[in-house]
Design a protein around this motif. Sequence first.
Motif, PDB file in Angstrom:
ATOM      1  N   ARG A 111       0.831  -1.208   0.000  1.00 26.22           N
ATOM      2  CA  ARG A 111       0.000   0.000   0.000  1.00 26.22           C
ATOM      3  C   ARG A 111       0.862   1.252   0.000  1.00 26.22           C
ATOM      4  O   ARG A 111       0.559   2.231  -0.692  1.00 26.22           O
ATOM      5  N   ALA A 112       1.936   1.227   0.785  1.00 23.71           N
ATOM      6  CA  ALA A 112       2.819   2.397   0.849  1.00 23.71           C
ATOM      7  C   ALA A 112       3.448   2.679  -0.507  1.00 23.71           C
ATOM      8  O   ALA A 112       3.523   3.835  -0.945  1.00 23.71           O
ATOM      9  N   ALA A 113       3.916   1.629  -1.193  1.00 27.32           N
ATOM     10  CA  ALA A 113       4.525   1.802  -2.512  1.00 27.32           C
ATOM     11  C   ALA A 113       3.498   2.339  -3.505  1.00 27.32           C
ATOM     12  O   ALA A 113       3.810   3.200  -4.340  1.00 27.32           O
ATOM     13  N   TRP A 114       2.275   1.805  -3.436  1.00 29.96           N
ATOM     14  CA  TRP A 114       1.201   2.282  -4.321  1.00 29.96           C
ATOM     15  C   TRP A 114       0.956   3.777  -4.118  1.00 29.96           C
ATOM     16  O   TRP A 114       0.855   4.539  -5.081  1.00 29.96           O
ATOM     17  N   GLU A 115       0.872   4.198  -2.866  1.00 32.03           N
ATOM     18  CA  GLU A 115       0.599   5.604  -2.579  1.00 32.03           C
ATOM     19  C   GLU A 115       1.752   6.493  -3.033  1.00 32.03           C
ATOM     20  O   GLU A 115       1.533   7.602  -3.530  1.00 32.03           O
TER      21      GLU A 115
END
Length: 242
Positions: A111-115
């Motif tokens: 999720r962090a990478a996506w954001e």
Amino acid sequence: MLSALSPPDIVAVGLFIAVWTLLEILLEYTALKKRTLGGLMAEQRRNWIRVLAERELRMVDTQIISGLQQGCAFFTSTSIIAIGGCFALLGSADTALQIYRDLPLPTEISRAAWEIKVLCLALILAYTFFKFGWAYRLFNYCGILIGAVPEHTDPDHERRQAAAGKLADMNIIAGRHFNAGMRGLFFALGYLGWFVGPYMFMLTTVFVVLVLIRRQFFSHARRVLIEESREASPGSAGHGAG
């Protein structure tokens, strides 16, 4: 923040930033600038303004400026809409990640990478927005400067040419910012490869750079301007007469 990215991701981002920066330097700050499609068109802008200074009626010139403004307005609006889409993606990250995981992609994404990826895309689009918005404003100034160019009947030729020179310079600056915005959109498309994976990101980055270099140095549009300048040169005219 960087801990959410893998080493190939960091390398891909570094390549992206490096090639974009180098391309900007190549096209705008080196001796090759005048040989690019944009540089040749800058000279055509000057030719246009020279004709404008001697033209009795300038309605066609104001219409051209209006058309250039409309193009800037379109891409400015497009950038804003795309930025809104990025924030919509952030708001529906769970749904987007589920769709992402259902696809047969070679890499997993947190999720962090996506954001991080979505926020960086929004930054690129914000850059294009400012470029197009500033180009729109500068073309508006060009419309004012057209009105400031003395009429062709004015006996002060130097004053008319000086006013035309300011108009030409403003027009060229506006065109340069518009071109920078267009390059930003192209790189934003290449950036989408990162959502597939870092190696795809590298490939799409290189592909975008090759497309932009081809259009600036090897396109048919550039050849048209080169041929026109050769035909208009005194040497070619004399050769034809002989």
